[in-house]
Design an enzyme around this catalytic site. Structure first.
Site, PDB file in Angstrom:
ATOM      1  N   THR A  30       0.818  -1.221   0.000  1.00  0.00           N
ATOM      2  CA  THR A  30       0.000   0.000   0.000  1.00  0.00           C
ATOM      3  C   THR A  30       0.846   1.264   0.000  1.00  0.00           C
ATOM      4  O   THR A  30       0.491   2.267  -0.622  1.00  0.00           O
ATOM      5  CB  THR A  30      -0.904   0.018   1.267  1.00  0.00           C
ATOM      6  OG1 THR A  30      -1.721  -1.140   1.218  1.00  0.00           O
ATOM      7  CG2 THR A  30      -1.788   1.243   1.317  1.00  0.00           C
ATOM      8  N   ASP A  54       1.483  -6.397  -4.581  1.00  0.00           N
ATOM      9  CA  ASP A  54       0.687  -6.459  -3.362  1.00  0.00           C
ATOM     10  C   ASP A  54       1.243  -7.676  -2.613  1.00  0.00           C
ATOM     11  O   ASP A  54       1.498  -8.724  -3.223  1.00  0.00           O
ATOM     12  CB  ASP A  54      -0.781  -6.691  -3.749  1.00  0.00           C
ATOM     13  CG  ASP A  54      -1.701  -6.669  -2.542  1.00  0.00           C
ATOM     14  OD1 ASP A  54      -2.585  -5.804  -2.505  1.00  0.00           O
ATOM     15  OD2 ASP A  54      -1.553  -7.525  -1.644  1.00  0.00           O
ATOM     16  N   SER A 106       0.053  -9.906  -0.943  1.00  0.00           N
ATOM     17  CA  SER A 106      -0.716 -11.150  -1.035  1.00  0.00           C
ATOM     18  C   SER A 106      -0.135 -12.047  -2.120  1.00  0.00           C
ATOM     19  O   SER A 106      -0.380 -13.251  -2.139  1.00  0.00           O
ATOM     20  CB  SER A 106      -2.184 -10.856  -1.352  1.00  0.00           C
ATOM     21  OG  SER A 106      -2.698 -10.005  -0.368  1.00  0.00           O
ATOM     22  N   THR A 118      -0.338 -22.842  18.853  1.00  0.00           N
ATOM     23  CA  THR A 118      -1.666 -22.461  19.352  1.00  0.00           C
ATOM     24  C   THR A 118      -2.371 -21.459  18.426  1.00  0.00           C
ATOM     25  O   THR A 118      -1.725 -20.621  17.795  1.00  0.00           O
ATOM     26  CB  THR A 118      -1.598 -21.889  20.789  1.00  0.00           C
ATOM     27  OG1 THR A 118      -2.904 -21.401  21.137  1.00  0.00           O
ATOM     28  CG2 THR A 118      -0.609 -20.745  20.928  1.00  0.00           C
TER      29      THR A 118
HETATM   30  N1  ASP Z   1      -2.745  -5.447   0.368  1.00  0.00           N
HETATM   31  C1  ASP Z   1      -1.636  -4.644   0.829  1.00  0.00           C
HETATM   32  C2  ASP Z   1      -0.381  -5.495   0.792  1.00  0.00           C
HETATM   33  O1  ASP Z   1      -0.160  -6.260   1.671  1.00  0.00           O
HETATM   34  C3  ASP Z   1      -1.895  -4.119   2.203  1.00  0.00           C
HETATM   35  C4  ASP Z   1      -0.798  -3.241   2.767  1.00  0.00           C
HETATM   36  O2  ASP Z   1       0.195  -2.947   2.155  1.00  0.00           O
HETATM   37  O3  ASP Z   1      -0.934  -2.803   3.914  1.00  0.00           O
HETATM   38  O4  ASP Z   1       0.371  -5.385  -0.149  1.00  0.00           O
END
Ligand code: ASP
Length: 339
Positions: free
Chosen positions: A12, A56, A58, A275
């Site tokens: 982000t 990103d 992800s 956990t």
């Molecule tokens: N979706 C973004 C990422 O992880 C969220 C962030 O940067 O905070 O790249």
């Protein structure tokens, strides 16, 4: 002057909103630097390197982790500290992985990012970035203050492999529930020296680049069917499973579950008990519902986070550790990731 290398992977912090759709997408790193003229006022020299295609987080995977490790290895002698700009979503995974991949690290590697893009009026990116650079440049007696992989977010530096992303809304997006913060940023930077990782000055810096991806995570839930557990343990070439258990490492002590786990272990699959709670530790044998796991010789994840457990599992499976030593090595703190 201290030399800092800024490594931009995406996230982000460097995103802009697409004109038509309003969707946030990673953008060019040079544009990002233009938004922070304050960087020129810092008392250190800053070089930067960007992923060819910022992502990103992800979309992060072990190939990207190796790319970050390679950049740090190539610039290890020429730079005094490293700041990695990364999306917050999988930052704890990447930073945990790097903590294992960079053995005998004697310089700071600080991960940071932000909840709002750097161009946003209310952004948290500037403070996170500027303070991360200052922390990476901190020195005492000619040596870096931080000599481990850290994660800086919203006024706190944590040991990276102790962190978890806990909030998608608040600027305070991370927590380290089982280990205290290393540095707090207020009017001054307060360093909690007693919690910093101690390094062996004579041991040579070494970068490990094999991370075994034949692993899985299973979070227990009431109603888990035998066929689900069985199917996971029957995945071809599976070598390790993180079992996210309840509370202090508890699981149903029903015979079907014990039998399936025993079969998996006898096939050479390493099963780690971690956990589901964000804080606290596995204590196998404390309750009747964890004794069966202890008897099966399931690996004790103690107070490790799921993120660090996954990174450690991939790292140890990628190293040449004998099967008989695997459990002992996993249960030993290697980078301050567990008690
Ligand atoms: N979706 C973004 C990422 O992880 C969220 C962030 O940067 O905070 O790249």
């Amino acid at each position: 002057m201290t030399n800092i290398l800024l490594i931009y992977t995406g996230g982000t912090i460097g995103m802009v909103k697409e004109y038509d759709s309003g969707i946030l997408k990673a953008f060019n790193f040079n544009k990002l630097l233009k938004h922070i003229p304050e960087l020129n006022q810092l008392d250190c020299h800053i070089d930067s390197i960007s992923f060819e295609h910022p992502i990103d987080s992800s979309n992060m995977n072990p190939t990207h982790w190796i790319e970050i490790a390679n950049i740090i290895e190539e610039h290890y002698e020429s730079h005094d500290g490293f700041v990695v700009l990364h999306g917050s979503d999988t930052m704890s995974y990447t930073a945990s992985a790097l903590s294992f991949m960079l053995e005998n690290l004697a310089k700071p590697v600080i991960f940071t990012g932000s909840q709002l893009p750097i161009g946003d009026l209310r952004t948290d990116a500037k403070e996170n970035l500027i303070t991360s650079i200052q922390i990476a440049a901190l020195r005492t007696g000619g040596k870096p203050v931080v000599r481990e992989v850290g994660l800086y977010f919203e006024y706190k530096l944590y040991r990276a492999n102790r962190t978890t992303k806990i909030n998608a809304e608040h600027f305070q997006a991370f927590a380290s529930l089982n280990y205290p913060q290393l540095i707090e940023s207020g009017v001054h930077l307060t360093v909690f020296k007693e919690y910093l990782l101690k390094v062996h000055p004579r041991k040579k810096f070494k970068v490990h680049k094999i991370m075994d991806r034949n692993v899985a995570i299973l979070k227990l839930f009431p109603g888990l069917a035998a066929v689900v557990l069985e199917s996971i343990l029957n995945i071809p070439n599976l070598r390790g499973l993180i079992l996210e258990t309840y509370g202090a490492g508890n699981a149903p002590n029903e015979p079907w579950l014990v039998d399936i786990l025993r079969k998996g272990i006898s096939q050479g699959i390493h099963i780690v008990n971690v956990t589901q709670c964000s804080g606290g530790s596995v204590q196998m044998g404390h309750y009747e519902t964890s004794e069966q796991l202890k008897n099966l010789q399931v690996i004790n994840g103690k107070d490790i986070t799921t993120e660090a457990a996954m990174a450690k599992l991939m790292y140890l499976l990628g190293s040449n550790i004998s099967e008989s030593l695997f459990k002992t090595v996993f249960e030993t703190p290697l980078r301050g990731e567990m008690q």
